[in-house]
Design an enzyme around this catalytic site. Structure first.
Site: not given
Ligand code: SAH
Length: 225
Positions: A75
């Site tokens: 993010s």
């Molecule tokens: N907070 C992270 C955001 C990564 S993008 C950062 O700043 O790096 C969002 C993440 O949510 C991805 O890694 C994706 O695999 C995860 N995601 C999507 N759906 C999900 C679910 N149902 N349960 C757990 N993780 C999920």
């Protein structure tokens, strides 16, 4: 609880990851309206370059989302700061749940503010990578789970705060049910084309919903991988 990540030389960084570069980022976040000093200090002290691949390390302190592989992104710092600030406005955080560990950067920021952070991720490779990063940074109050975060982690509920970093199309009621009364959940809601950042506060009767601003997150998906 720690007030930031213990800094060693590698984590402090040089050149494009130096203190001056980080201070510039803090200036940007302040200009965009982030006011909470605690949040700004934690972002200054959290080595974001550790959470991206080496080829992107020189861009780690730009205020942009960056690719982390497998179609996902770390993010944007402004969004991390904003979501964390809104979560904190609900009061002190003992136990927090994050849905979507990804790179682990937002998790590390939360770990500096809460006694214990649970974070769930549906992609196992991210869990392994994040676990190694937290070990390197000696963050010991994080518990990672490879699971479908849309279901929450009922075995560890209730949570004072829940932060969701992937967008569902509506409020996941399973997550609202795992909030303590008075606790808040900050999450993006909507489709790929149109999403808003929303703050949901659990009340005795149900929940209150406050719409904050337009955002753009990857979708919350079901199942694990
Ligand atoms: N907070 C992270 C955001 C990564 S993008 C950062 O700043 O790096 C969002 C993440 O949510 C991805 O890694 C994706 O695999 C995860 N995601 C999507 N759906 C999900 C679910 N149902 N349960 C757990 N993780 C999920």
């Amino acid at each position: 609880m720690s007030t930031g990540i213990p800094i060693n030389k590698d984590h402090l960084g040089i050149g494009m990851t130096s203190r001056r570069t980080r201070d510039r980022l803090i200036g940007r976040l302040t200009a965009k309206g982030i006011r909470n000093r605690k949040v700004l200090d934690i972002i200054r002290n959290t080595p974001r370059h550790i959470f991206v691949e080496e080829a992107l390390a020189s861009r780690a302190y730009e205020d942009t989302a960056l690719p982390i592989g497998l179609g996902q992104t770390i993010s944007q710092p402004y969004i991390v700061a904003r979501m964390t600030e809104v979560l904190l406005e609900g009061g002190p955080l003992d136990t927090v749940l994050e849905v979507g560990t990804g790179s682990g950067y937002q998790t590390a920021v939360l770990a500096a503010l809460a006694n214990r952070v649970y974070s769930t991720e549906r992609i196992e490779a991210f869990i392994k990578q994040a676990r190694a990063r937290f070990q390197e940074l000696r963050l010991r109050n994080i518990r990672l789970r490879h699971s479908d975060g849309g279901l929450g982690l009922p075995q560890y509920a209730p949570f004072d705060g829940i932060l969701v970093t992937a967008a569902p199309e509506g409020i996941p009621l399973a997550l609202v049910a795992q909030l303590a009364v008075g606790g808040r959940m900050v999450l993006p809601i909507g489709t790929r084309d149109e999403q808003a950042l929303v703050c949901v506060t659990r009340t005795e009767e149900g929940y209150d919903k406050q719409i904050l601003e337009r955002v753009s997150f990857v979708p919350l998906l079901g199942g694990i991988q």
